[in-house]
Design an enzyme around this catalytic site. Structure first.
Site, PDB file in Angstrom:
ATOM      1  N   ASP A  97      22.423  -4.578   3.012  1.00  0.00           N
ATOM      2  CA  ASP A  97      22.215  -5.538   1.930  1.00  0.00           C
ATOM      3  C   ASP A  97      20.768  -5.835   1.587  1.00  0.00           C
ATOM      4  OD1 ASP A  97      21.372  -6.973   4.104  1.00  0.00           O
ATOM      5  OD2 ASP A  97      23.197  -8.150   4.284  1.00  0.00           O
ATOM      6  N   GLU A 119      28.125  -0.330   6.442  1.00  0.00           N
ATOM      7  CA  GLU A 119      28.210  -1.798   6.586  1.00  0.00           C
ATOM      8  C   GLU A 119      28.602  -2.427   5.243  1.00  0.00           C
ATOM      9  OE1 GLU A 119      25.104  -5.083   7.367  1.00  0.00           O
ATOM     10  OE2 GLU A 119      25.541  -4.360   9.366  1.00  0.00           O
ATOM     11  N   GLU A 133      20.615 -11.098  -0.345  1.00  0.00           N
ATOM     12  CA  GLU A 133      21.464 -10.088   0.318  1.00  0.00           C
ATOM     13  C   GLU A 133      22.899 -10.070  -0.204  1.00  0.00           C
ATOM     14  OE1 GLU A 133      19.392 -12.162   1.914  1.00  0.00           O
ATOM     15  OE2 GLU A 133      17.957 -10.849   2.925  1.00  0.00           O
ATOM     16  N   HIS A 210      13.803 -15.485   9.893  1.00  0.00           N
ATOM     17  CA  HIS A 210      13.104 -14.804   8.790  1.00  0.00           C
ATOM     18  C   HIS A 210      13.770 -14.951   7.423  1.00  0.00           C
ATOM     19  CE1 HIS A 210      16.230 -11.780   9.508  1.00  0.00           C
ATOM     20  NE2 HIS A 210      16.006 -11.385   8.272  1.00  0.00           N
ATOM     21  N   ARG A 212      14.905 -15.629   3.775  1.00  0.00           N
ATOM     22  CA  ARG A 212      14.146 -16.202   2.653  1.00  0.00           C
ATOM     23  C   ARG A 212      14.531 -17.652   2.378  1.00  0.00           C
ATOM     24  NH1 ARG A 212      12.442 -11.195   1.174  1.00  0.00           N
ATOM     25  NH2 ARG A 212      10.915 -11.024  -0.489  1.00  0.00           N
ATOM     26  N   HIS A 243       8.482 -12.741  13.177  1.00  0.00           N
ATOM     27  CA  HIS A 243       8.551 -11.790  12.055  1.00  0.00           C
ATOM     28  C   HIS A 243       7.183 -11.699  11.376  1.00  0.00           C
ATOM     29  CE1 HIS A 243       9.867 -10.069   8.213  1.00  0.00           C
ATOM     30  NE2 HIS A 243      11.055  -9.836   8.750  1.00  0.00           N
TER      31      HIS A 243
HETATM   32  C1  UD1 Z   1      13.845  -8.006   4.564  1.00  0.00           C
HETATM   33  C2  UD1 Z   1      15.167  -8.003   3.796  1.00  0.00           C
HETATM   34  C3  UD1 Z   1      16.215  -8.811   4.551  1.00  0.00           C
HETATM   35  C4  UD1 Z   1      16.332  -8.351   5.997  1.00  0.00           C
HETATM   36  C5  UD1 Z   1      14.942  -8.360   6.648  1.00  0.00           C
HETATM   37  C6  UD1 Z   1      15.012  -7.803   8.052  1.00  0.00           C
HETATM   38  C7  UD1 Z   1      15.105  -7.975   1.335  1.00  0.00           C
HETATM   39  C8  UD1 Z   1      14.859  -8.746   0.108  1.00  0.00           C
HETATM   40  N1  UD1 Z   1      14.947  -8.634   2.501  1.00  0.00           N
HETATM   41  O1  UD1 Z   1      13.382  -9.356   4.582  1.00  0.00           O
HETATM   42  O2  UD1 Z   1      17.463  -8.658   3.919  1.00  0.00           O
HETATM   43  O3  UD1 Z   1      17.173  -9.237   6.679  1.00  0.00           O
HETATM   44  O4  UD1 Z   1      14.057  -7.541   5.871  1.00  0.00           O
HETATM   45  O5  UD1 Z   1      13.877  -8.146   8.796  1.00  0.00           O
HETATM   46  O6  UD1 Z   1      15.403  -6.807   1.275  1.00  0.00           O
HETATM   47  N2  UD1 Z   1       5.854  -7.439   6.791  1.00  0.00           N
HETATM   48  C9  UD1 Z   1       4.859  -6.739   7.438  1.00  0.00           C
HETATM   49  N3  UD1 Z   1       5.205  -5.652   8.201  1.00  0.00           N
HETATM   50  C10 UD1 Z   1       6.490  -5.251   8.375  1.00  0.00           C
HETATM   51  C11 UD1 Z   1       7.491  -5.985   7.722  1.00  0.00           C
HETATM   52  C12 UD1 Z   1       7.168  -7.062   6.933  1.00  0.00           C
HETATM   53  O7  UD1 Z   1       3.688  -7.067   7.309  1.00  0.00           O
HETATM   54  O8  UD1 Z   1       6.735  -4.262   9.088  1.00  0.00           O
HETATM   55  C13 UD1 Z   1       5.477  -8.605   5.943  1.00  0.00           C
HETATM   56  C14 UD1 Z   1       4.867  -8.201   4.608  1.00  0.00           C
HETATM   57  O9  UD1 Z   1       3.881  -9.137   4.262  1.00  0.00           O
HETATM   58  C15 UD1 Z   1       6.038  -8.339   3.635  1.00  0.00           C
HETATM   59  C16 UD1 Z   1       6.749  -9.537   4.239  1.00  0.00           C
HETATM   60  O10 UD1 Z   1       6.658  -9.357   5.651  1.00  0.00           O
HETATM   61  O11 UD1 Z   1       5.611  -8.538   2.306  1.00  0.00           O
HETATM   62  C17 UD1 Z   1       8.204  -9.708   3.839  1.00  0.00           C
HETATM   63  O12 UD1 Z   1       8.920  -8.466   3.939  1.00  0.00           O
HETATM   64  P1  UD1 Z   1      10.235  -8.253   3.025  1.00  0.00           P
HETATM   65  O13 UD1 Z   1      10.821  -6.910   3.353  1.00  0.00           O
HETATM   66  O14 UD1 Z   1       9.935  -8.535   1.605  1.00  0.00           O
HETATM   67  O15 UD1 Z   1      11.202  -9.433   3.470  1.00  0.00           O
HETATM   68  P2  UD1 Z   1      11.879  -9.725   4.871  1.00  0.00           P
HETATM   69  O16 UD1 Z   1      11.867 -11.197   5.041  1.00  0.00           O
HETATM   70  O17 UD1 Z   1      11.289  -8.867   5.908  1.00  0.00           O
HETATM   71  N1  UDP Z   2      14.981  -6.806  16.597  1.00  0.00           N
HETATM   72  C1  UDP Z   2      13.984  -6.043  17.209  1.00  0.00           C
HETATM   73  N2  UDP Z   2      12.807  -6.644  17.565  1.00  0.00           N
HETATM   74  C2  UDP Z   2      12.566  -7.967  17.338  1.00  0.00           C
HETATM   75  C3  UDP Z   2      13.575  -8.726  16.694  1.00  0.00           C
HETATM   76  C4  UDP Z   2      14.754  -8.118  16.326  1.00  0.00           C
HETATM   77  O1  UDP Z   2      14.167  -4.852  17.442  1.00  0.00           O
HETATM   78  O2  UDP Z   2      11.480  -8.451  17.701  1.00  0.00           O
HETATM   79  C5  UDP Z   2      16.231  -6.149  16.179  1.00  0.00           C
HETATM   80  C6  UDP Z   2      17.524  -6.828  16.578  1.00  0.00           C
HETATM   81  O3  UDP Z   2      17.966  -6.390  17.847  1.00  0.00           O
HETATM   82  C7  UDP Z   2      18.485  -6.424  15.459  1.00  0.00           C
HETATM   83  C8  UDP Z   2      17.581  -6.259  14.273  1.00  0.00           C
HETATM   84  O4  UDP Z   2      16.247  -6.165  14.766  1.00  0.00           O
HETATM   85  O5  UDP Z   2      19.096  -5.162  15.706  1.00  0.00           O
HETATM   86  C9  UDP Z   2      17.717  -7.435  13.352  1.00  0.00           C
HETATM   87  O6  UDP Z   2      16.721  -7.401  12.406  1.00  0.00           O
HETATM   88  P1  UDP Z   2      16.357  -8.658  11.524  1.00  0.00           P
HETATM   89  O7  UDP Z   2      16.745  -9.914  12.242  1.00  0.00           O
HETATM   90  O8  UDP Z   2      14.949  -8.493  11.115  1.00  0.00           O
HETATM   91  O9  UDP Z   2      17.242  -8.428  10.222  1.00  0.00           O
HETATM   92  P2  UDP Z   2      18.745  -8.769   9.787  1.00  0.00           P
HETATM   93  O10 UDP Z   2      19.669  -8.213  10.795  1.00  0.00           O
HETATM   94  O11 UDP Z   2      18.822 -10.258   9.642  1.00  0.00           O
HETATM   95  O12 UDP Z   2      18.859  -8.128   8.444  1.00  0.00           O
END
Ligand code: UD1
Ligand code: UDP
Length: 381
Positions: A97, A119, A133, A210, A212, A243
């Protein structure tokens, strides 16, 4: 020979798609497997690619600090257009999602390539929770030709939306495939950041946030509640892999930095994280994936959200949906830490999400649909 392209971009997608990619790669004589990552996440994606030894064929490298939904969608769409035009796959697989998922499905639709949704069928019924999502998975479901639903309940959600039953496969969730390959009782934590955690004498609370819709005040409430808990209950420690979203980090630093028995650490690689989960006493999270993993490790989970698309473990009693109000988070956490009966009632290991064979079922379903070489897989019940 069929060509299957997996498209993903964030940490949870790679954790859950890695078992499918590795399973597809076992069928070298009938399947050409292509991996295209958007890199909506960068470091958090690379950590898991490295663990599962997956080298993407295409890496769009779209991540920008503080990216918006518009940024992710438009960059992913433009990048995927070129990849799809060049590779012309027979099937694109997307997961779950995220915005990468939706962009992957939409780009495939524009190129008239069928989509398999891994999924599929999770729903809260509220398009703003989780945001975006719920809409991403609904739109992806509208585009998909094949739906790999993790549970019977997810299948029922799809049938209620008039999805053709023959196109739905109940496979279990591939996260359990990944988890089973990763958790070991004798695992030795090499991470420097976990060395100072006293697993022997203290109860470890694992925290992640994390979503939004929790950014800002809801997160502040959660952190204040947990600060009080650690202050009051001496034998607890919090481990919080924070995060990388700068908006998360800002509030974390304001509320939790520099406090005793609260370990703010970098996101962990999947292997140490999964093993940390299995050594924790209690998990508090707004994550989707962790709600699926922790129950199978017998860990009670307090979900810091108002809705969940994963009701199976709530029904089984190991997960409770508690929202983000400070008093509720405080009271529920304290209750589990002080009432042994309440804790033990929630700490049964249950596996409503998978049996470790989900990726096998998905690949069998793909071969059944695209080559006719396999029978329809049995459903995960
Ligand atoms: C995204 C997904 C969410 C998922 C989550 C898992 C969308 C809109 N959101 O949310 O569904 O649950 O990932 O974690 O698709 N960033 C880094 N390095 C990284 C990752 C993120 O610096 O490796 C920072 C960046 O500034 C980025 C911000 O985190 O702009 C947010 O990342 P983004 O993918 O937009 O949203 P998530 O909250 O990570
Ligand atoms: N996870 C990880 N390292 C971390 C935190 C989470 O590997 O420091 C793994 C966790 O075991 C799970 C996945 O990341 O499999 C979940 O990711 P996240 O919570 O970012 O996203 P969501 O599942 O909410 O989309």
């Amino acid at each position: 020979m069929i060509k299957v392209m997996a498209v993903f971009g964030t940490r949870p997608e790679v954790i859950k798609m890695a078992p499918v990619v590795l399973e597809l790669k076992k069928h070298v004589h009938s399947v050409e497997t292509i991996v295209a990552v958007t890199a909506q996440h960068r470091q958090m994606l690379d950590q898991v690619l490295h663990l599962f030894k997956i080298k993407p064929d295409y890496d769009l490298d779209i991540m920008a600090q503080g990216q918006t939904l518009f940024d992710i969608t438009s960059r992913a769409m433009m990048g995927l257009k070129e990849v799809l035009e060049r590779e012309k796959p027979d099937l694109v697989l997307v997961h779950g999602d995220t915005t990468t998922t939706f962009a992957g499905a939409l780009a495939s639709y524009y190129e008239q390539v069928p989509v398999g949704h891994v999924e599929a069928g999770l729903r809260t019924g509220d398009i703003y929770s989780p945001f975006p999502e719920e809409m991403n998975r609904k739109l992806t479901g509208s585009i998909a030709a094949f739906h790999f639903a993790p549970t019977m309940r997810a299948k029922e959600n799809l049938l209620r939306e008039n999805v053709n039953e023959r196109s739905v496969y109940v496979t279990g969730n591939t996260v359990i495939d990944a988890l089973m390959k990763t958790v070991r009782h004798d695992y030795d934590f090499a991470d420097e950041s976990l060395r100072s955690v006293d697993f022997e004498h203290r109860r470890v609370i694992l925290l992640t946030t994390h979503r939004r819709e929790n950014l800002g005040e809801p997160m502040r409430h959660i952190y204040r509640a947990l600060r009080s808990i650690v202050n009051e209950i001496d034998d607890t420690e919090i481990v919080f892999p924070v995060h990388r979203n700068p908006l998360v980090r800002k509030v974390v630093n304001e509320e939790l930095a520099g406090l005793d028995r609260i370990h703010l650490i970098e996101p962990l690689d999947y292997e140490p994280f999964a093993n940390l989960m299995s050594r924790s006493y209690l998990v508090l999270t707004d994550s989707g994936g962790i709600q699926e993993e922790a129950p199978s490790l017998g860990k009670p989970v307090l979900v810091l959200r108002n809705t969940t698309e994963r009701p199976e473990a709530v029904k089984a009693g190991t997960v409770a949906l508690i929202g983000t109000e400070k008093d509720v988070v405080y009271n529920m956490t304290k209750h589990l830490l002080t009432d042994a009966a309440a804790y033990s009632a929630m700490s049964n290991a249950v596996n409503p999400y998978g049996d470790g064979k989900s990726s096998e079922r998905i690949v069998q379903a793909i071969l059944h649909e695209l080559t006719g070489s396999r029978s329809r897989p049995d459903e995960f019940l």
